[in-house]
Scaffold this motif. Sequence first.
Motif, PDB file in Angstrom:
ATOM      1  N   LEU A 235       0.825  -1.204   0.000  1.00 32.69           N
ATOM      2  CA  LEU A 235       0.000   0.000   0.000  1.00 32.69           C
ATOM      3  C   LEU A 235       0.859   1.252   0.000  1.00 32.69           C
ATOM      4  N   ARG A 236       0.217   2.364  -0.314  1.00 30.12           N
ATOM      5  CA  ARG A 236       0.819   3.681  -0.195  1.00 30.12           C
ATOM      6  C   ARG A 236      -0.183   4.511   0.622  1.00 30.12           C
ATOM      7  N   PHE A 237       0.333   5.213   1.653  1.00 29.19           N
ATOM      8  CA  PHE A 237      -0.583   5.867   2.575  1.00 29.19           C
ATOM      9  C   PHE A 237      -0.066   7.231   2.982  1.00 29.19           C
ATOM     10  N   ALA A 238      -0.977   8.011   3.567  1.00 31.62           N
ATOM     11  CA  ALA A 238      -0.632   9.287   4.192  1.00 31.62           C
ATOM     12  C   ALA A 238      -1.599   9.523   5.331  1.00 31.62           C
ATOM     13  N   MET A 239      -1.121  10.227   6.354  1.00 28.89           N
ATOM     14  CA  MET A 239      -1.969  10.631   7.474  1.00 28.89           C
ATOM     15  C   MET A 239      -2.137  12.145   7.418  1.00 28.89           C
ATOM     16  N   LEU A 240      -3.387  12.595   7.571  1.00 29.43           N
ATOM     17  CA  LEU A 240      -3.705  14.009   7.422  1.00 29.43           C
ATOM     18  C   LEU A 240      -4.575  14.494   8.578  1.00 29.43           C
ATOM     19  N   ARG A 241      -4.813  15.813   8.581  1.00 29.75           N
ATOM     20  CA  ARG A 241      -5.783  16.420   9.491  1.00 29.75           C
ATOM     21  C   ARG A 241      -6.724  17.284   8.660  1.00 29.75           C
ATOM     22  N   ASP A 242      -8.020  17.061   8.860  1.00 28.02           N
ATOM     23  CA  ASP A 242      -9.005  17.794   8.071  1.00 28.02           C
ATOM     24  C   ASP A 242      -9.060  19.257   8.524  1.00 28.02           C
ATOM     25  N   PRO A 243      -9.842  20.107   7.875  1.00 32.63           N
ATOM     26  CA  PRO A 243      -9.877  21.526   8.254  1.00 32.63           C
ATOM     27  C   PRO A 243     -10.320  21.782   9.691  1.00 32.63           C
ATOM     28  N   ASN A 244     -10.943  20.779  10.334  1.00 33.08           N
ATOM     29  CA  ASN A 244     -11.318  20.906  11.744  1.00 33.08           C
ATOM     30  C   ASN A 244     -10.277  20.288  12.674  1.00 33.08           C
ATOM     31  N   ASP A 245      -9.141  19.868  12.117  1.00 30.84           N
ATOM     32  CA  ASP A 245      -8.012  19.292  12.848  1.00 30.84           C
ATOM     33  C   ASP A 245      -8.256  17.864  13.301  1.00 30.84           C
ATOM     34  N   ALA A 246      -9.213  17.165  12.721  1.00 31.24           N
ATOM     35  CA  ALA A 246      -9.434  15.759  13.023  1.00 31.24           C
ATOM     36  C   ALA A 246      -8.524  14.888  12.169  1.00 31.24           C
ATOM     37  N   SER A 247      -7.888  13.899  12.788  1.00 31.12           N
ATOM     38  CA  SER A 247      -6.951  13.028  12.092  1.00 31.12           C
ATOM     39  C   SER A 247      -7.677  11.972  11.253  1.00 31.12           C
ATOM     40  N   PHE A 248      -7.117  11.679  10.081  1.00 34.67           N
ATOM     41  CA  PHE A 248      -7.603  10.582   9.240  1.00 34.67           C
ATOM     42  C   PHE A 248      -6.490  10.207   8.273  1.00 34.67           C
ATOM     43  N   GLY A 249      -6.645   9.099   7.590  1.00 39.06           N
ATOM     44  CA  GLY A 249      -5.649   8.661   6.628  1.00 39.06           C
ATOM     45  C   GLY A 249      -6.265   8.312   5.295  1.00 39.06           C
ATOM     46  N   VAL A 250      -5.416   8.262   4.273  1.00 41.24           N
ATOM     47  CA  VAL A 250      -5.823   7.785   2.948  1.00 41.24           C
ATOM     48  C   VAL A 250      -4.869   6.664   2.551  1.00 41.24           C
ATOM     49  N   VAL A 251      -5.408   5.633   1.920  1.00 45.72           N
ATOM     50  CA  VAL A 251      -4.629   4.458   1.549  1.00 45.72           C
ATOM     51  C   VAL A 251      -4.916   4.094   0.101  1.00 45.72           C
ATOM     52  N   GLU A 252      -3.848   3.929  -0.656  1.00 47.02           N
ATOM     53  CA  GLU A 252      -3.929   3.379  -2.009  1.00 47.02           C
ATOM     54  C   GLU A 252      -3.503   1.916  -1.918  1.00 47.02           C
ATOM     55  N   ALA A 253      -4.410   1.011  -2.205  1.00 48.20           N
ATOM     56  CA  ALA A 253      -4.124  -0.421  -2.092  1.00 48.20           C
ATOM     57  C   ALA A 253      -3.333  -0.889  -3.317  1.00 48.20           C
ATOM     58  N   LEU A 254      -2.043  -1.181  -3.127  1.00 46.98           N
ATOM     59  CA  LEU A 254      -1.224  -1.699  -4.217  1.00 46.98           C
ATOM     60  C   LEU A 254      -1.424  -3.202  -4.383  1.00 46.98           C
ATOM     61  N   ASP A 255      -1.805  -3.859  -3.307  1.00 49.99           N
ATOM     62  CA  ASP A 255      -2.124  -5.290  -3.303  1.00 49.99           C
ATOM     63  C   ASP A 255      -3.629  -5.423  -3.077  1.00 49.99           C
ATOM     64  N   PRO A 256      -4.328  -6.220  -3.877  1.00 54.99           N
ATOM     65  CA  PRO A 256      -5.794  -6.309  -3.731  1.00 54.99           C
ATOM     66  C   PRO A 256      -6.256  -6.880  -2.402  1.00 54.99           C
ATOM     67  N   THR A 257      -5.356  -7.524  -1.639  1.00 59.39           N
ATOM     68  CA  THR A 257      -5.749  -8.072  -0.338  1.00 59.39           C
ATOM     69  C   THR A 257      -5.575  -7.052   0.791  1.00 59.39           C
ATOM     70  N   THR A 258      -5.083  -5.856   0.469  1.00 60.77           N
ATOM     71  CA  THR A 258      -4.872  -4.834   1.493  1.00 60.77           C
ATOM     72  C   THR A 258      -6.205  -4.380   2.087  1.00 60.77           C
ATOM     73  N   GLY A 259      -6.232  -4.229   3.405  1.00 57.26           N
ATOM     74  CA  GLY A 259      -7.414  -3.671   4.055  1.00 57.26           C
ATOM     75  C   GLY A 259      -8.183  -4.677   4.881  1.00 57.26           C
ATOM     76  N   PHE A 260      -9.368  -4.260   5.299  1.00 54.20           N
ATOM     77  CA  PHE A 260     -10.212  -5.105   6.130  1.00 54.20           C
ATOM     78  C   PHE A 260     -10.557  -6.419   5.427  1.00 54.20           C
ATOM     79  N   GLY A 261     -10.447  -7.501   6.177  1.00 55.37           N
ATOM     80  CA  GLY A 261     -10.914  -8.784   5.679  1.00 55.37           C
ATOM     81  C   GLY A 261     -12.320  -9.075   6.130  1.00 55.37           C
TER      82      GLY A 261
END
Length: 265
Positions: free
Chosen positions: A107-133
Amino acid sequence: MPSIPLGAPIWSDSLTADLAGDTAFYEGLFGWSSENAGPEYGDYTTFSLPGAEPRPVMGIMPCPPGMSPSRTWNLQFRVADCDEAVDKARSLGAAVDAGPESVGSMLRFAMLRDPNDASFGVVEALDPTTGFGVWGEVNSIAWAEYHYDGAPADAMRFYVDLLAWDAVTPPWEDPANPTPYTALSARGDAKEFGGCHAADGFEKSMPPQWSVMVAVVDADALCAKAAELGGSVAAEPMDVPGLRVAGIATPSGTVVGVHSPRSWV
């Protein structure tokens, strides 16, 4: 593994001050199995629902020097291109805390803070099995909730623009409510993954943030079990429409929400 639409939650994890203690706690509380990826990957530990083919639920890793342990579980959303998503998030007023960076060929990922300063991340799945099972079953993540001291639709506009969500006022909401609940789903997906509500009570003293909810059979019984395992109850069980909800804290202090149908309690 479940099909994870673009824009939907794809993973959740946290930084811990006590990897061994929290690993044993989660295994005992939810019946999860765990797999440590080793020093090469910072001892990142993935939890799964056990079975012939374990299904990944969430992950933890030791808190790196100079960083603080997670207060709550982090939540990441699936994107087609991590770098493009980060650039767009910046243009919409977000700040970047980490990345973009790749984790092997997974995967390729980044962690960010939205305009209200709440944390969240974005993930690009390079492998199709990446993520919740697994999603939505007992002892797996079933919901993501955001609280905001104001109109939920205002707080969610950033995510609608960034991740192309459908954000709607549910039919059960009171038409007279000036800050109605906002239900969230990935564009074109009829199944909601979460929502945003106007902060109330103690939440008004807290900054906007995402909360992750694990589905359990009995929220009250789970709170009692958490205390027996060395954790604590961060938010006492309470009733909301159709659900019994609570917050539990690991021995190191990270908090996660749990919910059970009221008919099960």
